[in-house]
Design a protein around this motif. Sequence first.
Motif, PDB file in Angstrom:
ATOM      1  N   UNK A 184       0.817  -1.222   0.000  1.00 27.01           N
ATOM      2  CA  UNK A 184       0.000   0.000   0.000  1.00 27.01           C
ATOM      3  C   UNK A 184       0.848   1.268   0.000  1.00 27.01           C
ATOM      4  N   UNK A 185       2.042   1.186   0.578  1.00 31.28           N
ATOM      5  CA  UNK A 185       2.911   2.358   0.627  1.00 31.28           C
ATOM      6  C   UNK A 185       3.295   2.863  -0.747  1.00 31.28           C
ATOM      7  N   UNK A 186       3.574   1.926  -1.661  1.00 33.72           N
ATOM      8  CA  UNK A 186       3.945   2.312  -3.019  1.00 33.72           C
ATOM      9  C   UNK A 186       2.785   3.013  -3.725  1.00 33.72           C
ATOM     10  N   UNK A 187       1.576   2.529  -3.474  1.00 37.32           N
ATOM     11  CA  UNK A 187       0.395   3.126  -4.102  1.00 37.32           C
ATOM     12  C   UNK A 187       0.168   4.538  -3.576  1.00 37.32           C
ATOM     13  N   UNK A 188       0.200   4.681  -2.244  1.00 37.58           N
ATOM     14  CA  UNK A 188      -0.047   5.985  -1.640  1.00 37.58           C
ATOM     15  C   UNK A 188       1.039   6.992  -2.010  1.00 37.58           C
ATOM     16  N   UNK A 189       2.275   6.539  -2.069  1.00 37.04           N
ATOM     17  CA  UNK A 189       3.357   7.453  -2.448  1.00 37.04           C
ATOM     18  C   UNK A 189       3.223   7.878  -3.901  1.00 37.04           C
ATOM     19  N   UNK A 190       2.795   6.963  -4.771  1.00 32.95           N
ATOM     20  CA  UNK A 190       2.585   7.312  -6.170  1.00 32.95           C
ATOM     21  C   UNK A 190       1.505   8.360  -6.340  1.00 32.95           C
ATOM     22  N   UNK A 191       0.409   8.190  -5.617  1.00 29.99           N
ATOM     23  CA  UNK A 191      -0.690   9.160  -5.677  1.00 29.99           C
ATOM     24  C   UNK A 191      -0.247  10.497  -5.095  1.00 29.99           C
ATOM     25  N   UNK A 192       0.485  10.460  -3.960  1.00 34.60           N
ATOM     26  CA  UNK A 192       0.941  11.690  -3.314  1.00 34.60           C
ATOM     27  C   UNK A 192       1.878  12.483  -4.223  1.00 34.60           C
ATOM     28  N   UNK A 193       2.803  11.794  -4.860  1.00 35.09           N
ATOM     29  CA  UNK A 193       3.737  12.461  -5.774  1.00 35.09           C
ATOM     30  C   UNK A 193       2.983  13.066  -6.953  1.00 35.09           C
ATOM     31  N   UNK A 194       1.997  12.329  -7.459  1.00 35.45           N
ATOM     32  CA  UNK A 194       1.195  12.817  -8.580  1.00 35.45           C
ATOM     33  C   UNK A 194       0.446  14.089  -8.212  1.00 35.45           C
ATOM     34  N   UNK A 195      -0.192  14.093  -7.043  1.00 31.81           N
ATOM     35  CA  UNK A 195      -0.928  15.279  -6.597  1.00 31.81           C
ATOM     36  C   UNK A 195       0.016  16.458  -6.354  1.00 31.81           C
ATOM     37  N   UNK A 196       1.155  16.187  -5.715  1.00 29.13           N
ATOM     38  CA  UNK A 196       2.128  17.250  -5.464  1.00 29.13           C
ATOM     39  C   UNK A 196       2.613  17.857  -6.775  1.00 29.13           C
ATOM     40  N   UNK A 197       2.917  17.010  -7.739  1.00 31.52           N
ATOM     41  CA  UNK A 197       3.424  17.481  -9.020  1.00 31.52           C
ATOM     42  C   UNK A 197       2.387  18.346  -9.719  1.00 31.52           C
ATOM     43  N   UNK A 198       1.113  17.902  -9.678  1.00 30.31           N
ATOM     44  CA  UNK A 198       0.052  18.643 -10.355  1.00 30.31           C
ATOM     45  C   UNK A 198      -0.144  20.026  -9.751  1.00 30.31           C
ATOM     46  N   UNK A 199      -0.223  20.094  -8.419  1.00 32.36           N
ATOM     47  CA  UNK A 199      -0.426  21.388  -7.769  1.00 32.36           C
ATOM     48  C   UNK A 199       0.823  22.262  -7.861  1.00 32.36           C
TER      49      UNK A 199
END
Length: 279
Positions: free
Chosen positions: A26-41
């Motif tokens: 689950x950590x890999x999934x959450x980190x992927x989503x977090x990085x994606x959101x950070x990059x977008x904003x």
Amino acid sequence: MVLGVKPLRLLLALVYRELVWLRRFPGEILSGIAVSLFFAFAVVGLPASIGNINDVVARISESIGANLTLQEALLVALVSASMLNMVSGVISNVTQTLYFELATEEVISTILASTSIAKYVVALSMVKPLTITLVLTAYLLVVLVVFQGVSGLVTCFLLLPPLLLSAFCLGFLSAIIITALHYYAGIKRPWIVSGIIVPVILAGSGVFMSFELVPWYLRLIAQVTPVPYAVAAARMLIIAKGIEHFKTYMLILAVLYTVYYILAYSSVKVSERRVKRGW
């Protein structure tokens, strides 16, 4: 592909394996989503922190060739970030999984005992992209509902076909490349493949800029992949330029899916004959 009992069981087995994998990491999934959101904003927020937000939106509008509002600019950034997630996630996971499985004699024996290598590779090239794309882009549902209300559900539903068709095509592309490199080139480090392919496809697809601004040689490479058409289709939905353009891009993606499927199955089938002759 027409599914009979055996192909259906193969797909279900692979889906089950992917679900188990998702529960274990689950950590890999959450980190992927977090990085994606950070990059977008960050695309919008960081320039705005040192300048005027209206100027930032104007530059984003100019870069993709459309007059956007702040909300539309944020949505375009978020959807574009989901494309980054999808492309990198699918190619890296499919290439590494296939490489290590094709290189393991016990795995090959198990596959041949129940199905063919070609059917297994094609099935894996669809199931893994499906689960990766759905999980890593699930945040879009929340984002679109927050920004667009109930109509965001419709937008999210319409975004799924281009995302999934692109993911399947990239899965097939990864299978073609890994099969060729494994059986004919003897590549020992599969991550080199994704490390080269992912940046080239993303750079050439105009994910964060107008496609016309991309250098011609990168554009030429990207145009034989589904990514630029999926990006364009997603932008059509966000900036509401009409469903007809969206249908055109969907037709292109459907054609690419068919071509990639045939190429993947045929190339793996040829390699499978080589494996069987060596046994």
